[in-house]
Design a protein around this motif. Structure first.
Motif, mmCIF file in Angstrom:
data_model
loop_
_atom_site.group_PDB
_atom_site.id
_atom_site.type_symbol
_atom_site.label_atom_id
_atom_site.label_comp_id
_atom_site.label_asym_id
_atom_site.label_seq_id
_atom_site.Cartn_x
_atom_site.Cartn_y
_atom_site.Cartn_z
ATOM 1 N N ILE A 1 -35.318 -53.008 67.879
ATOM 2 C CA ILE A 1 -35.436 -51.553 67.700
ATOM 3 C C ILE A 1 -34.201 -50.999 66.999
ATOM 4 O O ILE A 1 -34.304 -50.163 66.092
ATOM 5 C CB ILE A 1 -35.662 -50.873 69.066
ATOM 6 N N PHE A 2 -33.022 -51.487 67.385
ATOM 7 C CA PHE A 2 -31.783 -51.000 66.773
ATOM 8 C C PHE A 2 -31.740 -51.319 65.279
ATOM 9 O O PHE A 2 -31.409 -50.461 64.454
ATOM 10 C CB PHE A 2 -30.589 -51.639 67.493
ATOM 11 N N SER B 1 -34.309 -51.902 63.311
ATOM 12 C CA SER B 1 -35.339 -51.153 62.585
ATOM 13 C C SER B 1 -34.932 -49.693 62.392
ATOM 14 O O SER B 1 -35.224 -49.093 61.355
ATOM 15 C CB SER B 1 -36.679 -51.251 63.303
ATOM 16 N N VAL B 2 -34.221 -49.108 63.373
ATOM 17 C CA VAL B 2 -33.748 -47.728 63.215
ATOM 18 C C VAL B 2 -32.680 -47.654 62.132
ATOM 19 O O VAL B 2 -32.652 -46.706 61.335
ATOM 20 C CB VAL B 2 -33.212 -47.194 64.572
ATOM 21 N N ALA C 1 -34.473 -48.031 58.626
ATOM 22 C CA ALA C 1 -35.477 -47.035 58.238
ATOM 23 C C ALA C 1 -35.038 -46.160 57.056
ATOM 24 O O ALA C 1 -35.840 -45.958 56.127
ATOM 25 C CB ALA C 1 -35.857 -46.177 59.446
#
Length: 53
Positions: free
Chosen positions: A37-38, A40-41, A44
């Motif tokens: 998640i980190f 991908s953030v 982005a």
């Protein structure tokens, strides 16, 4: 004295033997998920800039 030794040795264990082996693998999964998640953030905005051209 013998009663005390029997009571202490007869007490149930807090973690079963099969849970110890599995317990080393389970905490890795949330860490890996947080890492994905980190990343991908962080990625982005770059992906949005590439798509915007």
């Amino acid at each position: 004295m013998a009663d005390r030794l029997v009571r202490i040795s007869g007490s149930p264990r807090s973690v079963p033997a099969s849970g110890r082996e599995r317990g080393t693998i389970d905490p890795m999964l949330p860490g890996l998920l947080r890492g994905v998640i980190f990343i991908s953030v962080l990625a982005a905005p770059f992906v949005a800039a590439i798509l915007a051209g």
